[in-house]
Scaffold this motif. Structure first.
Motif, PDB file in Angstrom:
ATOM      1  N   GLY A 254       1.063  -0.964   0.155  1.00  0.00           N
ATOM      2  CA  GLY A 254      -0.439   0.445  -0.127  1.00  0.00           C
ATOM      3  C   GLY A 254       0.865   0.550   0.037  1.00  0.00           C
ATOM      4  O   GLY A 254       0.750   2.745  -0.367  1.00  0.00           O
ATOM      5  N   THR A 255       2.381   1.295   0.422  1.00  0.00           N
ATOM      6  CA  THR A 255       2.725   2.413   0.537  1.00  0.00           C
ATOM      7  C   THR A 255       3.552   2.607  -1.103  1.00  0.00           C
ATOM      8  O   THR A 255       3.516   3.792  -1.166  1.00  0.00           O
ATOM      9  N   LYS A 256       3.818   1.599  -2.510  1.00  0.00           N
ATOM     10  CA  LYS A 256       3.636   1.785  -3.646  1.00  0.00           C
ATOM     11  C   LYS A 256       2.153   1.764  -4.324  1.00  0.00           C
ATOM     12  O   LYS A 256       2.726   2.326  -5.803  1.00  0.00           O
ATOM     13  N   MET A 257       1.049   0.971  -4.038  1.00  0.00           N
ATOM     14  CA  MET A 257       0.360   1.109  -4.541  1.00  0.00           C
ATOM     15  C   MET A 257      -1.461   1.205  -4.405  1.00  0.00           C
ATOM     16  O   MET A 257      -1.148   0.689  -3.016  1.00  0.00           O
ATOM     17  N   GLU A 258      -2.564   1.396  -5.207  1.00  0.00           N
ATOM     18  CA  GLU A 258      -3.671   1.399  -4.185  1.00  0.00           C
ATOM     19  C   GLU A 258      -3.486  -0.968  -4.168  1.00  0.00           C
ATOM     20  O   GLU A 258      -4.237  -1.495  -5.019  1.00  0.00           O
ATOM     21  N   VAL A 259      -4.088  -1.195  -2.547  1.00  0.00           N
ATOM     22  CA  VAL A 259      -3.882  -1.871  -2.772  1.00  0.00           C
ATOM     23  C   VAL A 259      -5.704  -2.819  -2.219  1.00  0.00           C
ATOM     24  O   VAL A 259      -6.210  -1.451  -0.682  1.00  0.00           O
ATOM     25  N   GLU A 260      -6.683  -3.739  -2.537  1.00  0.00           N
ATOM     26  CA  GLU A 260      -8.015  -4.112  -2.220  1.00  0.00           C
ATOM     27  C   GLU A 260      -7.444  -5.047  -1.276  1.00  0.00           C
ATOM     28  O   GLU A 260      -6.584  -6.371  -1.529  1.00  0.00           O
ATOM     29  N   ARG A 261      -8.163  -5.310   0.574  1.00  0.00           N
ATOM     30  CA  ARG A 261      -7.868  -6.067   1.012  1.00  0.00           C
ATOM     31  C   ARG A 261      -9.030  -6.588   1.003  1.00  0.00           C
ATOM     32  O   ARG A 261     -10.410  -6.019   1.344  1.00  0.00           O
ATOM     33  N   ALA A 262      -9.322  -8.078   0.772  1.00  0.00           N
ATOM     34  CA  ALA A 262      -9.922  -8.876   0.606  1.00  0.00           C
ATOM     35  C   ALA A 262      -9.762  -9.841   1.917  1.00  0.00           C
ATOM     36  O   ALA A 262      -9.320 -10.021   2.982  1.00  0.00           O
ATOM     37  N   HIS A 263     -11.060 -10.719   2.449  1.00  0.00           N
ATOM     38  CA  HIS A 263     -11.728 -10.578   3.684  1.00  0.00           C
ATOM     39  C   HIS A 263     -10.819 -12.148   3.016  1.00  0.00           C
ATOM     40  O   HIS A 263     -11.013 -13.076   4.974  1.00  0.00           O
ATOM     41  N   CYS A 264     -11.269 -13.002   2.785  1.00  0.00           N
ATOM     42  CA  CYS A 264     -11.179 -14.471   2.431  1.00  0.00           C
ATOM     43  C   CYS A 264     -10.595 -15.001   0.526  1.00  0.00           C
ATOM     44  O   CYS A 264     -11.543 -14.096  -0.341  1.00  0.00           O
ATOM     45  N   MET A 265     -10.069 -15.551   0.030  1.00  0.00           N
ATOM     46  CA  MET A 265      -9.770 -15.591  -0.576  1.00  0.00           C
ATOM     47  C   MET A 265     -10.019 -17.250  -1.604  1.00  0.00           C
ATOM     48  O   MET A 265      -9.578 -17.945  -2.091  1.00  0.00           O
TER      49      MET A 265
END
Length: 99
Positions: free
Chosen positions: A22-33
């Motif tokens: 997240g310091t380098k790019m936009e990141v989605e946080r998924a609760h489970c994959m």
């Protein structure tokens, strides 16, 4: 950088990876994959391109994830034919899903 990046934060270490990326790019946080046998999972996808799922990814691979995203951005259909520069990350690929 193109591509939607998602990180599974349901497994231990997921939040640390999401924070590092997240310091380098936009990141989605998924609760489970649903790839719990290979935590932490990271996916990359973009409309009209192949999607990728990686497992066993940790914060030490942030530079390789960035390099992957550059290759992904340059690949017309998202198909990366030479991943040797990715060193460790290329061995963490679980699957590539056609567009």
């Amino acid at each position: 950088m193109a591509g939607r990046v998602a990180v599974c934060i349901g497994c231990e270490g997921g939040t640390a990876l999401a924070d590092a990326l997240g310091t380098k790019m936009e990141v989605e946080r998924a609760h489970c994959m649903n790839a719990c046998a290979r935590p932490v999972c990271l996916s990359v996808r973009e409309e009209g391109k192949a999607a990728y799922l990686f497992g066993d990814v940790d914060p030490s691979l942030v530079g390789e994830v960035e390099m992957f995203l550059d290759l992904y951005d340059a690949a017309k259909k998202g198909i990366i034919t030479d991943a040797r520069d990715l060193e460790r990350l290329r061995f963490k690929l679980i699957g590539r899903i056609p567009a």
